[in-house]
Design an enzyme around this catalytic site. Structure first.
Site, PDB file in Angstrom:
ATOM      1  N   ARG A  78       4.309 -11.785   3.428  1.00 48.33           N
ATOM      2  CA  ARG A  78       5.769 -11.690   3.368  1.00 48.33           C
ATOM      3  C   ARG A  78       6.422 -11.289   4.693  1.00 48.33           C
ATOM      4  O   ARG A  78       7.641 -11.196   4.773  1.00 48.33           O
ATOM      5  CB  ARG A  78       6.177 -10.736   2.245  1.00 48.33           C
ATOM      6  N   PRO A  98       0.814  -1.212   0.000  1.00 42.85           N
ATOM      7  CA  PRO A  98       0.000   0.000   0.000  1.00 42.85           C
ATOM      8  C   PRO A  98       0.849   1.264   0.000  1.00 42.85           C
ATOM      9  O   PRO A  98       1.822   1.355   0.737  1.00 42.85           O
ATOM     10  CB  PRO A  98      -0.792  -0.106   1.297  1.00 42.85           C
ATOM     11  N   GLU A  99       0.470   2.182  -0.819  1.00 40.20           N
ATOM     12  CA  GLU A  99       1.077   3.512  -0.843  1.00 40.20           C
ATOM     13  C   GLU A  99       0.091   4.459  -0.174  1.00 40.20           C
ATOM     14  O   GLU A  99      -0.918   4.023   0.370  1.00 40.20           O
ATOM     15  CB  GLU A  99       1.370   3.914  -2.299  1.00 40.20           C
TER      16      GLU A  99
END
Length: 279
Positions: free
Chosen positions: A114, A2-3
């Site tokens: 991750r 997410p940005e």
DNA sequence: AGTGCGACCTGATCGC
DNA sequence: TGCGATCAGGTCGCAC
């Protein structure tokens, strides 16, 4: 993952349902995710249990959960982190590393394939212990991100423009997708030195940063692989992308095929006709 | 100061 | 069908 627009969308989706909710139980399944000031999961659980969420704020790509105590829970989702509001009796999926059981039979769950996500619990006077948060540049959608501010950041620099946009110390919140989209919008090659930008181009850049991020928020973020908001809902900005992930497809401006190259170790998507190097 | 690389992880996809 | 290489939206720390 997410940005800024995605994190902002998560914040907006969670705020109305989490504010004034109490955490009745806190479960850490992957203790190594807990950073500063201690990597002790038991202490983390103990401090948070019984706390009520009073407000959720965003700074760059960080989410800050303000509590009714002196502690602030800070979460960075990095690449694949998700925060999900789910019924307590719903099946716990693989990669669920943190569960905040609320006082209404719902959980807030932190899910991260991750395991790059960062979880901090800091005293409200010690927020500056989180270096990545303290050193962030201005909020691009905030008032302090003026055209002057951008000009000053660029002045006397020789850096390539793409790594500049991704540098969170210069401007907070831009990631790989929005950087590519911003550069396409102003017709600048990602390897262009920022020192080469004319005054007019800098103004275009300033506008494009705000424009693309604002549109990203309006469309509730970009869902390509993992991203969903706090309610599990996908965004729609992927339909508005012009170059990111489009290599081999025709440029929406000129029809030339979009290329993918590496800049500063990151993939960069561009139209070689619309984004020629040099001014 | 700028750049390049490996590190942290798992999983999806591609080419053979 | 299988297997290894490569890639992924982020950031840090280190070497040159």
């Amino acid at each position: 993952m997410p940005e800024l627009p995605e994190v902002e969308t998560i914040k907006r989706s969670l705020t109305p349902i989490l504010v004034n909710r109490k955490m009745e139980e806190v479960t850490v399944n992957l203790p190594k995710l807990i950073k500063i000031p201690f990597s002790d999961a038991k202490t983390f659980e103990h401090i948070l249990t019984g706390s009520t969420i009073k407000d959720i704020k965003r700074r760059g790509k960080y989410l800050l959960f303000h509590l009714d105590s002196d502690w602030i829970l800070v979460i960075h989702l990095r690449m694949t982190g998700r925060l999900l509001y789910l019924k307590t009796d719903e099946k716990i999926e693989k990669h669920t590393h943190l569960i905040f059981t609320l006082d209404n039979d719902y959980d807030l769950r932190f899910h991260d394939v991750r395991q790059f996500g960062l979880i901090y619990l800091v005293h409200k006077d010690k927020l500056s212990d989180i270096k990545g948060l303290t050193l962030l540049g201005p909020e691009p959608l905030g008032l302090d991100f003026s055209l002057e501010c951008l000009k000053n950041a660029i002045k006397n620099k020789k850096q390539k423009i793409k790594p500049f946009l991704l540098d969170q110390h210069r401007i907070a919140g831009i990631g790989n997708i929005y950087a590519d989209e911003i550069l396409f919008q102003i017709g600048v090659h990602p390897e262009e030195s920022i020192g080469n930008l004319s005054e007019a181009k800098i103004e275009e850049l300033w506008f494009a940063i705000k424009d693309r991020l604002t549109k990203g928020i309006e469309f509730r973020g970009t869902s390509i692989k993992d991203y969903v908001d706090g309610l599990g809902k996908s965004g729609m900005f992927q339909n508005e992308l012009r170059v990111y992930g489009k290599s081999g497809e025709p440029c929406p401006n000129c029809g030339h095929l979009i290329e993918r190259i590496k800049v500063g170790g990151r993939s960069s998507n561009l139209c070689p006709m619309c984004q020629k190097k040099r001014e």
